[in-house]
Design a protein around this motif. Sequence first.
Motif, PDB file in Angstrom:
ATOM      1  N   ARG A   1       0.861  -1.054   0.135  1.00 19.22           N
ATOM      2  CA  ARG A   1      -0.188   0.125  -0.101  1.00 19.22           C
ATOM      3  C   ARG A   1       0.814   1.394   0.105  1.00 19.22           C
ATOM      4  O   ARG A   1       0.588   2.034   0.860  1.00 19.22           O
TER       5      ARG A   1
ATOM      6  N   TYR B   1      -6.200   2.835   2.840  1.00 20.12           N
ATOM      7  CA  TYR B   1      -7.767   2.876   2.819  1.00 20.12           C
ATOM      8  C   TYR B   1      -8.152   1.440   3.488  1.00 20.12           C
ATOM      9  O   TYR B   1      -7.487   0.606   3.664  1.00 20.12           O
TER      10      TYR B   1
ATOM     11  N   ILE C   1     -11.808  -0.489   3.189  1.00 18.13           N
ATOM     12  CA  ILE C   1     -13.026  -0.833   2.193  1.00 18.13           C
ATOM     13  C   ILE C   1     -13.725  -2.005   2.472  1.00 18.13           C
ATOM     14  O   ILE C   1     -14.694  -2.511   1.770  1.00 18.13           O
TER      15      ILE C   1
ATOM     16  N   GLN D   1     -14.648  -8.869   9.726  1.00 16.83           N
ATOM     17  CA  GLN D   1     -15.096 -10.136   9.406  1.00 16.83           C
ATOM     18  C   GLN D   1     -15.933 -10.703  10.770  1.00 16.83           C
ATOM     19  O   GLN D   1     -15.406 -11.100  11.771  1.00 16.83           O
TER      20      GLN D   1
ATOM     21  N   ARG E   1     -20.044 -13.372   7.004  1.00 19.98           N
ATOM     22  CA  ARG E   1     -20.189 -13.207   5.804  1.00 19.98           C
ATOM     23  C   ARG E   1     -21.474 -13.680   5.142  1.00 19.98           C
ATOM     24  O   ARG E   1     -21.831 -13.641   4.028  1.00 19.98           O
TER      25      ARG E   1
ATOM     26  N   LEU F   1      -9.063  -3.670   8.548  1.00 20.61           N
ATOM     27  CA  LEU F   1      -7.841  -3.621   8.053  1.00 20.61           C
ATOM     28  C   LEU F   1      -7.148  -2.496   7.076  1.00 20.61           C
ATOM     29  O   LEU F   1      -7.365  -2.845   6.141  1.00 20.61           O
TER      30      LEU F   1
ATOM     31  N   THR G   1      -4.147  -1.212   5.785  1.00 23.51           N
ATOM     32  CA  THR G   1      -2.617  -1.933   5.654  1.00 23.51           C
ATOM     33  C   THR G   1      -2.099  -0.304   5.514  1.00 23.51           C
ATOM     34  O   THR G   1      -2.625   0.699   4.933  1.00 23.51           O
TER      35      THR G   1
ATOM     36  N   LYS H   1     -17.839  -4.211  -0.329  1.00 22.31           N
ATOM     37  CA  LYS H   1     -18.482  -5.407  -0.303  1.00 22.31           C
ATOM     38  C   LYS H   1     -19.995  -5.042  -0.587  1.00 22.31           C
ATOM     39  O   LYS H   1     -20.395  -4.219  -0.322  1.00 22.31           O
TER      40      LYS H   1
END
Length: 481
Positions: free
Chosen positions: A98, A144, A146, A150, A153, A185, A187, A201
Amino acid sequence: MRTGRDYLAAINDDRTIYVDGQRVSAVADHPAFSPIARTIGELFDIAADPASKMTFTAPETGAEANRVYGIPRSREDLTAFRHAAETWARHTHGWVGRSPDHVASFINGFAAHPEAFSAGERDFSENVLAYHRRMQTESPYVSYAIIPPQVSRATTAHAWEGDFVQVGVVSERSDGIVVRGAQMLATGGPVADEILVSCIKPLTDDDADFALSFVVPVAAEGLKLYCRRPFAPAATSSYDYPLTTRYDETDALLVFDDVFIPWEKVFVYRDVAGLRRQFFETGAHVLGNWQSQIRFSVKLQFLAGLARKVAAVNGVDKFPGVVEKLGELASLTSLVESAVLAAEYTAAPDESGLWRPGKRAVYGAMGLQAELYPRALAILRDLVGGGVLQVPSGIEDMRNPETRSDIDRYIYSPGAPAEERIKLFKLVWDAVGSEFGGRHHQYEMFYAGAPFVVKGYAFRNYGFDGPLAEVDEFLASYGVD
Ligand SMILES: Cc1cc2nc3c(=O)[nH]c(=O)nc-3n(C[C@H](O)[C@H](O)[C@H](O)COP(=O)(O)OP(=O)(O)OC[C@H]3O[C@@H](n4cnc5c(N)ncnc54)[C@H](O)[C@@H]3O)c2cc1C
């Protein structure tokens, strides 16, 4: 142009980052973050150096800007972008996923299609254009987040137990919105200037509260970053862990404790369809993922170089079986290199004049990444054998004359005395076997979405109409009679 020094000074602000139950102060000086911060600073120094030829006159501002913040408006612009992204990727040998050119590519796409941000109930197009101009002027490092946390799902955020687990809007004010919840997350988040927060998603109409896109300074009041275990502090030396000690870019869960976002930083607001428009109709997704493939091809070249060198040092590089393995690695690497170039070659302007890299090539390469990277690692592991563990525990063994004499005598190869051989094999271990290496394995499999998602992109963007028509035409050319 922004320099590394400017960047390092900027991130030592009041951000809230947690590691091991402690709040970190001065990230640029903290052992978990200073190595990657220094590396990112070096990227800015490279861009600021006229020798790198990474700048251009941005038409949007009329001022000099880093090429990575430019909207490609010709094939030459795409080539110049590739050179800039490659220059940065070569500095990190592809081990920083990233780097600032990644999210910059997304924002370039957004700014090429401001109309995608005015189709909802409110018009946010001016916000996007102003933010892009600011990127060109100030060269911020934007990371970012995005993906929703979790949790499950099987359902989306509205159906999860507890309010605002995924970040969503809790209240609207005349001057902006207040957001609460988490996003998965980011990064590079702990050492970024700002974070783009959104959701790629698919959401349902019941998820409107979570259908947001905004940028937020990492130091915003109420924003907390929970980092996974940083690997750099545990790395004993750069000789023992040459990659971990430079490129551990960190990943962090974001938690928003009622964070205020002014309207001018909002791009999408309670607009489920707007989320998809921003990523897919603007060209942002293909631009960002082309940058990823440019970076990935540099990393594969580095792995191929490592494998070739290890085989030579161990004296196996002429064996037919080894040549076959190196040949397979060469094939995998050149496929990705070729896809990067093919995307540029098949690029075409869209209705706004944005030159979009060829989707078939970008998504075709991406679709295989979850198999291709583990395969490249497997070849390297295979070639290196136990050599990566037939190394002394650390640099102190090299310094102690008592241990050094045995090391010099027994851990060597023809043409590679102990210090060189151990250096090489420790580098391979950091690439394939250390915690850093393991995290990279996961990163390459998931950074653009789970493998089934990425293969879906490959499926949708391949353009099956032509091949289908060809098969139908062939089938129509004969029959029972
Ligand atoms: C090292 C690393 C760095 C990352 N950095 C970033 C970042 O900077 N920014 C960011 O936004 N995100 C980042 N991510 C998150 C990344 O985008 C997600 O991991 C990715 O989108 C996949 O989501 P998930 O991890 O929740 O996996 P899931 O969606 O939970 O999928 C996991 C597995 O479950 C199965 N599965 C789930 N749903 C389905 C389905 N519908 N059909 C079939 N199978 C299914 C599949 O086997 C799938 O592989 C990073 C991830 C990693 C590992």
